[in-house]
Design an enzyme around this catalytic site. Structure first.
Site, PDB file in Angstrom:
ATOM      1  N   TYR A 160       7.921  14.454  -1.543  1.00  0.00           N
ATOM      2  CA  TYR A 160       8.241  13.046  -1.395  1.00  0.00           C
ATOM      3  C   TYR A 160       8.841  12.454  -2.661  1.00  0.00           C
ATOM      4  O   TYR A 160       9.359  11.341  -2.648  1.00  0.00           O
ATOM      5  CB  TYR A 160       6.993  12.264  -1.009  1.00  0.00           C
ATOM      6  N   HIS A 217       0.538   8.461  -2.018  1.00  0.00           N
ATOM      7  CA  HIS A 217       1.067   8.426  -0.645  1.00  0.00           C
ATOM      8  C   HIS A 217       0.041   8.894   0.374  1.00  0.00           C
ATOM      9  O   HIS A 217       0.390   9.605   1.329  1.00  0.00           O
ATOM     10  CB  HIS A 217       2.350   9.262  -0.544  1.00  0.00           C
ATOM     11  N   GLU A 267       0.268  -1.369   1.506  1.00  0.00           N
ATOM     12  CA  GLU A 267       1.635  -1.572   1.976  1.00  0.00           C
ATOM     13  C   GLU A 267       1.780  -1.347   3.479  1.00  0.00           C
ATOM     14  O   GLU A 267       2.744  -1.819   4.081  1.00  0.00           O
ATOM     15  CB  GLU A 267       2.626  -0.698   1.212  1.00  0.00           C
TER      16      GLU A 267
END
Length: 408
Positions: A160, A217, A267
């Site tokens: 990522y 993440h 988020e």
């Protein structure tokens, strides 16, 4: 004053921004952002087919009542699609309010608490030296805070953190064109062996003043996240982001019991009910909600107020999927919020975005300075919007080496 019409536009430079424009019978209009990354047509359809027909004839000044009308009236509450659509309407109504008052929105919130809001950039690298070069470029540009992501030695396939481009763009990959997602490979053991030393090397290279952030993440279990948070304590990160999935909010207690590393989460949250226990139990240090898919200014302001009671600061999401409209809304909240922390910054400043969304918001030396124009302080060029159409895309899907689907 009545709402006379509303339009939805989907498209933009390299992103499918979902832009809402609400018109009134007095000629004043407001703008909102309903972009839900890689699912953009869903909030657009919800707005077009269900919400806008109900908006027509309403008084745009009654933004609180309109928010409650849609949220409570839908029966099935929350979720990113609905909250992004509600958020776009709410932003547009606040934009109209500011224009009616001839004031920037931060004045309607209570005025400025600061002259400039600190932002952070994203530095990425295929390896550690590549990452160091990316960090150096941002430091030279005046950034005081940088989020760092790095390819992991020996990890097969893409990670990522792999940069999409080199040079001045330095954008990390957020989506791939086409509905079928690209597959990324993840190896937790390699990551945990590599990342603490890599972060320590970055601190040694750039010294104590640079604020260093790192995003996990959601890829660790709670125990693994506690191990990492403890291991990186000497590096004194500004924050460790999304160390573990937070659907079960109680698991964050394990990290708190083992480490003082600041934690940032939120988020992917859509409402105050997704984060109230994390905030009230002070299990996080920064709340990462976005004004777009957390229901707009009205609802996010409630989250900010709750966070302020519990020593939690703001760190709003600001990836490229947020258009300059939502970033403007967050800029006004950042100027006002007594418990402001930092702002992710990856959208404003490109010539294409400035042509589509003209504004006087500006970023200088790592700080965003909010416009004093009435309302949101950002406009939308419908003629420019004709250059763009919808391009389907998907986030990557992550698998372990044995093929097991993992957390993106």
């Amino acid at each position: 004053m009545k709402i006379s019409d509303a339009k939805v536009f989907v498209g933009g430079p390299a992103k499918n921004y979902v832009t809402l424009k609400i018109m009134t019978d007095q000629g004043i209009y407001g703008l909102g952002d309903a972009t839900l990354n890689n699912r953009e047509t869903l909030p657009a359809a919800y707005l077009q087919d269900y919400l806008i027909p109900n908006l027509i004839g309403m008084d745009p000044r009654n933004s609180e009542d309109i928010w409650q009308f849609f949220y409570r009236g839908a029966y099935f509450r929350r979720g990113p699609i609905a909250m992004a659509a509600f958020g776009a309407i709410d932003m547009a109504l606040w934009d109209i309010k500011g224009k009616l008052a001839n004031m920037p929105l931060y004045q309607l919130f209570g005025g400025k608490s600061r002259e400039g809001a600190m932002v952070y950039a994203h530095a990425t690298g295929a390896d550690l030296e590549d990452l160091m070069d990316s960090i150096s470029a941002y430091v030279e540009e005046g950034y005081k805070a940088v989020r760092v992501q790095c390819g992991i030695p020996g990890m097969p396939g893409a990670s990522y953190a792999t940069p999409e481009k080199r040079g001045n763009t330095r954008n990390y990959i957020t989506s791939y064109k086409g509905i079928r997602p690209k597959i990324e490979i993840w190896d937790t053991d390699r990551y945990l062996r590599f990342m603490p030393d890599a972060l320590a090397a970055i601190r040694e290279r750039f010294g104590p003043e640079l604020k260093i952030l790192h995003d996990v993440h959601h890829r660790l279990t709670p125990r693994e996240a506690a191990e990492l948070a403890k291991a990186v304590e000497p590096t004194r990160l500004f924050w460790l982001e999304d160390p573990t999935p937070a659907e079960n909010q109680d698991v964050l207690q394990l990290i708190r019991q083992h480490s003082t590393t600041p934690i940032a989460i939120g988020e992917v949250f859509n409402s105050i009910w997704d984060c109230n226990r994390l905030i009230e139990n002070e299990l996080i240090d920064f709340i990462r909600v976005a004004v777009t898919y957390a229901g707009g200014i009205t609802h996010v302001k409630r989250i900010v107020d709750l966070a302020g009671l519990h020593n939690v600061r703001t760190g709003f999401h600001g990836a490229p999927s947020h258009s300059p409209i939502s970033m403007a809304a967050q800029a006004h909240l950042n100027a006002w919020a007594p418990n402001f922390g930092i702002q992710e910054y990856l959208v404003l400043g490109t010539p294409e975005c400035e042509a589509l969304f003209p504004s006087n918001h500006r970023m200088e030396n790592g700080l965003v300075h909010v416009s004093d124009a009435p309302g949101l302080g950002v406009d939308f060029d419908e003629k420019e919007a004709e250059r763009y159409d919808y391009q389907p895309g998907s986030h990557p899907v992550v698998r372990l080496e044995d093929g097991t689907v993992w957390n993106y």
